[in-house]
Design an enzyme around this catalytic site. Structure first.
Site, short mmCIF file in Angstrom:
data_model
loop_
_atom_site.label_atom_id
_atom_site.label_comp_id
_atom_site.label_asym_id
_atom_site.label_seq_id
_atom_site.Cartn_x
_atom_site.Cartn_y
_atom_site.Cartn_z
N LYS A 50 0.92 -1.15 0.25
CA LYS A 50 -0.13 0.15 0.55
C LYS A 50 1.08 1.35 -0.36
O LYS A 50 0.86 2.37 -1.18
CB LYS A 50 -0.99 0.13 1.24
CG LYS A 50 -1.87 -0.23 0.95
CD LYS A 50 -3.24 -0.23 2.80
CE LYS A 50 -1.76 -1.08 3.56
NZ LYS A 50 -2.17 -0.59 5.42
N ARG A 82 11.09 -6.41 5.24
CA ARG A 82 11.44 -5.23 5.59
C ARG A 82 11.72 -4.26 5.69
O ARG A 82 12.18 -4.37 7.27
CB ARG A 82 9.55 -4.36 4.91
CG ARG A 82 9.04 -3.32 5.54
CD ARG A 82 8.13 -2.82 5.02
NE ARG A 82 6.89 -2.94 5.64
CZ ARG A 82 5.84 -2.68 6.06
NH1 ARG A 82 5.49 -2.80 5.32
NH2 ARG A 82 4.85 -2.94 6.94
N ARG A 127 -1.22 -8.30 13.03
CA ARG A 127 -1.81 -7.10 11.86
C ARG A 127 -2.83 -8.09 11.35
O ARG A 127 -3.76 -7.40 10.65
CB ARG A 127 -0.62 -6.26 11.86
CG ARG A 127 0.02 -5.46 12.54
CD ARG A 127 1.55 -5.74 12.71
NE ARG A 127 1.23 -3.81 11.06
CZ ARG A 127 2.14 -3.80 10.12
NH1 ARG A 127 2.80 -4.78 10.73
NH2 ARG A 127 1.91 -3.03 9.52
N ARG A 182 10.51 -1.54 11.47
CA ARG A 182 9.99 -1.39 12.22
C ARG A 182 9.76 -2.61 13.53
O ARG A 182 9.64 -3.67 13.52
CB ARG A 182 9.17 -0.75 11.46
CG ARG A 182 8.41 -0.10 10.19
CD ARG A 182 7.64 0.51 9.88
NE ARG A 182 5.98 -0.18 9.88
CZ ARG A 182 5.07 0.23 9.42
NH1 ARG A 182 4.97 0.68 8.70
NH2 ARG A 182 3.71 -0.26 10.06
N ARG A 200 -10.01 2.02 8.88
CA ARG A 200 -9.18 0.89 8.81
C ARG A 200 -10.75 -0.09 9.49
O ARG A 200 -10.59 -1.21 10.38
CB ARG A 200 -8.45 0.15 9.48
CG ARG A 200 -6.69 0.13 9.25
CD ARG A 200 -6.09 0.44 9.72
NE ARG A 200 -4.60 -0.38 9.79
CZ ARG A 200 -3.25 0.51 9.40
NH1 ARG A 200 -3.57 1.17 9.09
NH2 ARG A 200 -2.74 -0.14 9.05
P1 AMP Z 1 0.65 1.62 9.26
O1 AMP Z 1 1.68 1.83 9.05
O2 AMP Z 1 -1.14 1.89 7.65
O3 AMP Z 1 -0.12 -0.47 8.55
O4 AMP Z 1 0.49 1.57 10.39
C1 AMP Z 1 1.09 1.30 11.37
C2 AMP Z 1 -0.33 1.24 12.80
O5 AMP Z 1 -1.06 1.96 12.84
C3 AMP Z 1 -1.32 -0.01 12.48
O6 AMP Z 1 -0.52 -1.28 13.01
C4 AMP Z 1 -1.95 0.93 13.69
O7 AMP Z 1 -1.74 0.16 15.40
C5 AMP Z 1 -2.04 2.17 13.44
N1 AMP Z 1 -2.81 2.86 12.58
C6 AMP Z 1 -2.62 3.58 11.68
N2 AMP Z 1 -4.08 3.87 10.82
C7 AMP Z 1 -5.06 3.27 11.46
C8 AMP Z 1 -5.83 3.78 11.64
N3 AMP Z 1 -6.57 4.23 10.60
N4 AMP Z 1 -7.28 3.09 12.92
C9 AMP Z 1 -6.41 2.64 14.00
N5 AMP Z 1 -5.05 2.96 13.76
C10 AMP Z 1 -3.90 2.81 12.99
#
Ligand code: AMP
Length: 219
Positions: free
Chosen positions: A13, A127, A171, A160, A88
């Site tokens: 993404k 990654r 996740r 990360r 989400r």
């Molecule tokens: P990502 O980089 O999009 O995978 O986001 C990393 C982490 O940020 C996720 O595993 C969640 O803990 C938090 N996060 C990001 N976007 C959201 C969202 N829209 N709602 C809730 N938690 C989020």
């Protein structure tokens, strides 16, 4: 063009969002990046969300909705935006509809970049990211020129905290439980859902997305 981008962790993404944003010259709004910046800066928000993120769980809807509302109201979204990682949950999707109504904006396309769990675990464990500029690498498919260091600024690449295999599986579970219903939400008439297979080559996936976006624009 207003685009939302959904998909399991590790489907590509973020990489695709950056490419599309550059191509369309619209801001890439990644809620994950915004939260990581808050954590790195040690803000109130950052302190609140760090633990939840490290476990691979979702940050509470009200915090996320406030964050996105404030971001979408900024001037640079007037020609469009690509929203990566939000909504989400169905609650977030409903709140997004409301805020877009208030801002007199619409979603042109909801893009799903898909990949299955095993593919995702394999990809994410290889990654690496640059802690300085945020560039994302993959030790298998998108290697830095010098092993372990960022091409842009020479910083040492890191993994990360939430990219460890057991957290990735958590996740993915959260994604299936909470985010798959959001995909159904956008599958209806007004949603304009477009699905692409994220397990292909990066360039192929980008080309497919661009093709879909052109169709939406001219269709
Ligand atoms: P990502 O980089 O999009 O995978 O986001 C990393 C982490 O940020 C996720 O595993 C969640 O803990 C938090 N996060 C990001 N976007 C959201 C969202 N829209 N709602 C809730 N938690 C989020």
């Amino acid at each position: 063009m207003n685009v939302i981008l959904m998909g399991p962790p590790g489907a590509g993404k973020g990489t695709q969002a950056k490419r599309i944003a550059r191509k369309l010259d619209i801001p890439h709004i990644s809620t994950g990046d915004m939260l990581r910046e808050a954590v790195a800066a040690g803000t109130d928000l950052g302190l609140k969300v760090k633990e939840v993120m490290d476990k691979g769980l979702l940050v509470p809807d009200d915090l996320m909705i406030d964050l996105v509302r404030e971001r979408l109201a900024r001037e640079d979204t007037r020609n469009g935006f690509i929203l990566d990682g939000f909504p989400r949950t169905v609650e977030q999707a409903i709140a997004l509809d409301k805020m877009l109504d208030e801002l007199k904006k619409d979603i042109d396309v909801a893009l799903l970049v898909d990949a299955d769990e095993e593919e995702v675990v394999k990809r994410i464990s290889s990654r690496r990211v640059c802690p300085e500029c945020g560039k994302v690498y993959n030790l298998l498919t998108l290697k830095p020129k010098v092993e372990g260091y960022c091409d842009n600024d020479g910083s040492r690449l890191i993994q990360r905290d939430d990219d460890r295999p057991e957290t990735v599986r958590a996740r993915y579970r959260v994604y299936s439980d909470k985010t798959e219903p959001v995909i159904r939400y956008y599958s209806g008439e007004k949603g304009n859902l477009v699905k692409v297979d994220g397990s292909g080559e990066i360039d192929t996936v980008t080309a497919e997305i661009v093709n879909h976006l052109e169709n939406v624009k001219h269709g």
